[in-house]
Design an enzyme around this catalytic site. Structure first.
Site, PDB file in Angstrom:
ATOM      1  N   ASP A   8       0.857  -1.181   0.000  1.00  0.00           N
ATOM      2  CA  ASP A   8       0.000   0.000   0.000  1.00  0.00           C
ATOM      3  C   ASP A   8       0.897   1.236   0.000  1.00  0.00           C
ATOM      4  O   ASP A   8       2.134   1.116  -0.068  1.00  0.00           O
ATOM      5  CB  ASP A   8      -0.928  -0.040   1.225  1.00  0.00           C
ATOM      6  CG  ASP A   8      -2.201   0.786   1.026  1.00  0.00           C
ATOM      7  OD1 ASP A   8      -2.341   1.455  -0.026  1.00  0.00           O
ATOM      8  OD2 ASP A   8      -3.057   0.783   1.922  1.00  0.00           O
ATOM      9  N   GLU A  10       0.027   4.633   1.877  1.00  0.00           N
ATOM     10  CA  GLU A  10      -0.055   5.613   2.971  1.00  0.00           C
ATOM     11  C   GLU A  10       0.982   5.365   4.060  1.00  0.00           C
ATOM     12  O   GLU A  10       1.394   6.297   4.756  1.00  0.00           O
ATOM     13  CB  GLU A  10      -1.461   5.616   3.574  1.00  0.00           C
ATOM     14  CG  GLU A  10      -2.510   6.290   2.711  1.00  0.00           C
ATOM     15  CD  GLU A  10      -3.132   5.357   1.678  1.00  0.00           C
ATOM     16  OE1 GLU A  10      -4.041   5.781   0.949  1.00  0.00           O
ATOM     17  OE2 GLU A  10      -2.699   4.175   1.609  1.00  0.00           O
ATOM     18  N   HIS A  60      -2.458  -0.097  -3.868  1.00  0.00           N
ATOM     19  CA  HIS A  60      -2.940   1.244  -3.541  1.00  0.00           C
ATOM     20  C   HIS A  60      -3.710   1.886  -4.689  1.00  0.00           C
ATOM     21  O   HIS A  60      -3.227   1.938  -5.823  1.00  0.00           O
ATOM     22  CB  HIS A  60      -1.764   2.162  -3.183  1.00  0.00           C
ATOM     23  CG  HIS A  60      -2.179   3.588  -2.986  1.00  0.00           C
ATOM     24  ND1 HIS A  60      -2.835   4.021  -1.860  1.00  0.00           N
ATOM     25  CD2 HIS A  60      -2.054   4.684  -3.784  1.00  0.00           C
ATOM     26  CE1 HIS A  60      -3.089   5.315  -1.964  1.00  0.00           C
ATOM     27  NE2 HIS A  60      -2.633   5.742  -3.131  1.00  0.00           N
ATOM     28  N   HIS A 104      -1.359   1.151   6.694  1.00  0.00           N
ATOM     29  CA  HIS A 104      -1.741   2.273   7.572  1.00  0.00           C
ATOM     30  C   HIS A 104      -2.805   1.804   8.549  1.00  0.00           C
ATOM     31  O   HIS A 104      -3.435   0.750   8.370  1.00  0.00           O
ATOM     32  CB  HIS A 104      -2.291   3.430   6.741  1.00  0.00           C
ATOM     33  CG  HIS A 104      -3.419   3.015   5.847  1.00  0.00           C
ATOM     34  ND1 HIS A 104      -4.728   2.927   6.282  1.00  0.00           N
ATOM     35  CD2 HIS A 104      -3.432   2.624   4.546  1.00  0.00           C
ATOM     36  CE1 HIS A 104      -5.495   2.506   5.293  1.00  0.00           C
ATOM     37  NE2 HIS A 104      -4.726   2.304   4.218  1.00  0.00           N
ATOM     38  N   HIS A 116      -7.497   5.521   7.561  1.00  0.00           N
ATOM     39  CA  HIS A 116      -8.787   5.324   6.900  1.00  0.00           C
ATOM     40  C   HIS A 116      -8.968   3.827   6.708  1.00  0.00           C
ATOM     41  O   HIS A 116      -8.042   3.050   6.965  1.00  0.00           O
ATOM     42  CB  HIS A 116      -8.861   6.043   5.544  1.00  0.00           C
ATOM     43  CG  HIS A 116      -7.955   5.460   4.508  1.00  0.00           C
ATOM     44  ND1 HIS A 116      -6.598   5.715   4.467  1.00  0.00           N
ATOM     45  CD2 HIS A 116      -8.199   4.615   3.473  1.00  0.00           C
ATOM     46  CE1 HIS A 116      -6.058   5.061   3.446  1.00  0.00           C
ATOM     47  NE2 HIS A 116      -7.001   4.373   2.832  1.00  0.00           N
ATOM     48  N   GLU A 135      -7.673  -2.379   7.075  1.00  0.00           N
ATOM     49  CA  GLU A 135      -7.176  -3.113   5.915  1.00  0.00           C
ATOM     50  C   GLU A 135      -6.220  -4.230   6.317  1.00  0.00           C
ATOM     51  O   GLU A 135      -6.173  -5.289   5.670  1.00  0.00           O
ATOM     52  CB  GLU A 135      -6.527  -2.135   4.934  1.00  0.00           C
ATOM     53  CG  GLU A 135      -7.550  -1.192   4.324  1.00  0.00           C
ATOM     54  CD  GLU A 135      -6.932  -0.050   3.521  1.00  0.00           C
ATOM     55  OE1 GLU A 135      -5.815  -0.231   2.993  1.00  0.00           O
ATOM     56  OE2 GLU A 135      -7.562   1.018   3.438  1.00  0.00           O
TER      57      GLU A 135
END
Length: 280
Positions: A8, A10, A60, A104, A116, A135
């Site tokens: 990902d 972030e 991502h 994240h 998020h 996630e």
């Protein structure tokens, strides 16, 4: 030993600005280079730890972020949209270990950098079998469904805490310490990536310590949306039911359907949020 990397953005070294995550925005190209460098550090560590092959999945956004020309040539890359399993595309029972790079914290974690869950503007919270789900938990459960243990999670301190609470003594690499959602104390890339390499090799060196994270079937995915319009729209998807004004649920015995559903949700939610859908 086959090793799977879900990457990902972030949680990548040095990134704190949402614009660094989106094509065409300020800092995005540099963000892609840093993302690729973190992925390479994990690839290098995997081969140092005994891997015979490494599959990297760009997990991502558009999934067109990792720079193939900069990727370690010993790895292969899954890139591009239209992937049914999204952040877990390509993961199956043939792998001995899964690593999450650049992850994240879930939505609502105060010191989680860019926190998020799946969709930053459209989703308030996600639940798996009634428990809050970020996630990390979602993709770890998918790996567990295939019998594959998660051995490494890199990102900010908050996602490391989330991963250890969920997975136990998993290897984590905190490349940044959150101050607020958009600010952090950062490690220099050379330091962070050295730590990623070392942690990946160390994780594979103690592979027998890890067990797959498994959630008991049936699997119920609950989503608390930020909009009643989005909830109403996704409830039109067969099998999805409304359980509150902004809350939908979907239940299945096949975790692959859970992952695929998020792709549908992303399309519907994104269109409505930007006013281009029938409920805009």
């Amino acid at each position: 030993m086959k090793v799977y990397l879900s990457v990902d953005m972030e949680g990548v070294t040095g990134l704190t600005d949402p614009e660094e995550m989106h094509a065409g925005k300020r800092g995005y190209e540099r963000g892609c280079e840093l993302m690729t460098a973190d992925a390479n550090a994990a690839v290098e560590g995997a081969f140092a730890g005994g891997a015979t092959s490494v599959l990297v999945n760009d997990a991502h956004g558009s999934t067109k972020n990792l720079r193939i020309e900069l990727l370690d040539p010993r790895a292969s890359l899954i890139r591009g949209p239209g992937k049914a399993q999204r952040m877990a595309q390509g993961l199956d029972r043939s792998f001995q270990a899964a690593c999450f790079v650049g992850y994240h914290a879930r939505a609502g974690v105060p010191h989680g950098v860019l926190n998020h869950t799946w969709m930053g503007k459209e989703i308030q919270n996600v639940y798996l079998n009634g428990g809050l789900c970020g996630e990390t938990r979602l993709v770890a459960a998918c790996a567990g469904f295939h019998g594959v243990p998660v051995v490494l999670v890199t990102g900010d301190e908050a996602v490391g805490e989330e991963a250890r609470e969920l997975l136990g003594d998993v290897e984590t690499v905190p490349v940044k310490k959150g101050i607020d959602k958009f600010s952090a104390e950062l490690l220099p890339p050379s330091v962070a990536q050295a730590q990623i390499r070392e942690a990946t090799a160390r994780a594979l060196g103690r592979l027998s310590d890890f067990t797959p994270y498994q959630v008991a079937a049936p699997y119920t995915l609950g989503v608390e949306w930020n909009s009643t319009a989005i909830a109403a729209a996704v409830a039109l998807v067969p099998g999805v039911k409304t359980v509150g004004p902004r809350h939908t649920e979907f239940t299945t015995d096949d975790f692959a359907q859970i992952m695929a559903l998020f792709g549908i949700f992303a399309t519907i939610g994104g269109q409505i949020a930007c006013g281009s859908g029938p409920y805009g």
